[in-house]
Design an enzyme around this catalytic site. Structure first.
Site, PDB file in Angstrom:
ATOM      1  N   THR A  86       0.872  -1.177   0.000  1.00 14.54           N
ATOM      2  CA  THR A  86       0.000   0.000   0.000  1.00 14.54           C
ATOM      3  C   THR A  86       0.905   1.221   0.000  1.00 14.54           C
ATOM      4  O   THR A  86       1.643   1.437   0.968  1.00 14.54           O
ATOM      5  CB  THR A  86      -0.892   0.021   1.252  1.00 14.54           C
ATOM      6  OG1 THR A  86      -1.632  -1.191   1.301  1.00 14.54           O
ATOM      7  CG2 THR A  86      -1.861   1.195   1.201  1.00 14.54           C
ATOM      8  N   LYS A 161      -7.974   1.275  -3.157  1.00 17.74           N
ATOM      9  CA  LYS A 161      -7.641   0.867  -1.778  1.00 17.74           C
ATOM     10  C   LYS A 161      -7.836   2.032  -0.797  1.00 17.74           C
ATOM     11  O   LYS A 161      -8.453   1.871   0.253  1.00 17.74           O
ATOM     12  CB  LYS A 161      -6.185   0.378  -1.760  1.00 17.74           C
ATOM     13  CG  LYS A 161      -5.568   0.283  -0.389  1.00 17.74           C
ATOM     14  CD  LYS A 161      -5.516  -1.097   0.159  1.00 17.74           C
ATOM     15  CE  LYS A 161      -5.114  -1.075   1.609  1.00 17.74           C
ATOM     16  NZ  LYS A 161      -5.066  -2.356   2.231  1.00 17.74           N
ATOM     17  N   LYS A 236      -2.007   5.030   8.488  1.00 17.32           N
ATOM     18  CA  LYS A 236      -1.205   5.075   7.255  1.00 17.32           C
ATOM     19  C   LYS A 236      -2.114   5.273   6.038  1.00 17.32           C
ATOM     20  O   LYS A 236      -1.871   6.139   5.195  1.00 17.32           O
ATOM     21  CB  LYS A 236      -0.403   3.769   7.108  1.00 17.32           C
ATOM     22  CG  LYS A 236       0.317   3.666   5.772  1.00 17.32           C
ATOM     23  CD  LYS A 236       0.961   2.315   5.508  1.00 17.32           C
ATOM     24  CE  LYS A 236       1.500   2.288   4.081  1.00 17.32           C
ATOM     25  NZ  LYS A 236       2.162   1.051   3.711  1.00 17.32           N
TER      26      LYS A 236
END
Ligand code: NAD
Length: 289
Positions: A86, A161, A236
């Site tokens: 990611t 995402k 994050k």
């Protein structure tokens, strides 16, 4: 297929193990981890030489860019660089452009499903990149996961995402603050669940990942809020969503507030190492002031 796997941490090691179990030859490289059963190379470039597909599973975009600088010149023409980390959308696009300029295929393919999904081979892959590269790597996605959605061009996987996880962070906060308000109003948590889970306030966080212990779905709340999906990983992803929103000039006030709340929880309170649903005990302890 000859596969190289770079970044064999909590997620990468079980993903690589599933590829090996399915009969693929996997060469690994990691600066720290030395997982059992994977043939390790001495450098990222050495690992990548001769591979049909190079998969990376790394902590962030800066590290991905550094690793890409090493592996792209070593890869054979037509091979595919597939990043499953990611990372920020800009790094994903930059690495894809660099790989394609060198005659390689490139995919950004972040995952959801966590460490459990990586071990069980039930991850969901959200994939950006060209059709040909997607077709090459699809059989590997099918081994490591249960679903791979081709979302569009380079960067589209990371975009999917962070948009998903921005919704997840915002709805988790809303679900937790509503439970804490219900407590203070004297409403029983089970009754609150019975109503909301079948009313217009229902959501994945309420119905499938209920943050209240002993109520609704079995979740990390029933295990002392051990992750699960750690609050710092949610932070994050929320930061990446806000970085992307800045870059694209998108107005995301709820995402911005969610990022601030998780930052406070992780960096100035006791949220680090807790599941992201531990926002509920956090709100329980607080008043309005
Ligand atoms: P991790 O820290 O356990 O693993 C990362 C690995 O990369 C480590 O083994 C580290 O030594 C290695 N590494 C660091 N720099 C390197 C370099 N220059 N060259 C080679 N190897 C290097 O992290 P993780 O939990 O496996 O997560 C990996 C990625 O997956 C992250 O981007 C994370 O956001 C994403 N992700 C994690 C989860 C989760 O639940 N853990 C879920 C979804 C997505």
């Amino acid at each position: 297929m000859n596969i190289t796997f770079i970044g064999l941490g909590n997620m990468g090691a079980p993903m690589a193990a599933n590829l090996i179990k399915a009969g693929h030859a996997v060469t690994g490289f990691d600066t720290m981890a030395k997982p059992e059963g994977v043939t390790m190379a001495d450098s990222a470039a050495e690992a990548a030489r001769g591979a049909d597909v190079v998969i990376t599973m790394l902590p962030n975009g800066a590290i991905l860019r550094a690793v890409a600088d090493q592996v792209i010149p070593a890869m054979k023409p037509g091979a595919v660089l597939c990043d499953c980390s990611t990372v920020d959308v800009d790094s994903a696009k930059a690495v894809a452009a660099q790989a394609e300029a060198a005659g390689l295929g490139a995919l950004d393919a972040p995952v959801s499903g966590g460490i459990g999904g990586a071990a069980a081979g039930t991850l969901t892959f959200m994939v950006g990149g060209a059709d040909g590269a997607f077709a090459t790597v699809k059989p590997l996605f099918d081994i490591m996961g249960q679903k791979a959605v081709h979302c569009g061009a380079a960067g589209a996987g990371q975009a999917a995402k962070i948009c998903n996880n921005m919704i997840l962070g915002v709805t988790m906060i809303a679900t937790c603050e509503a439970f804490a308000l219900a407590d203070k109003l004297g409403l029983d948590r089970q009754k609150m669940f019975d109503v909301v889970s079948t009313s217009s306030g229902y959501s994945w966080t309420m119905n499938a990942y209920t943050p209240a212990p002993g109520v609704g779905a079995k979740s990390p709340a029933d295990n002392g809020y051990k992750p699960g999906f750690a609050a710092e990983l949610m932070l994050k992803d929320l930061r990446l969503s806000q970085q992307a929103a800045d870059s694209a000039d998108a107005d995301t006030p709820m995402g911005q507030l969610a990022a601030q709340l998780y930052e406070q929880f992780v960096e100035r309170e006791d949220g680090r190492g807790m599941d992201f649903s531990a926002m509920l005990p956090r709100f329980e302890k607080r008043g309005r002031g």
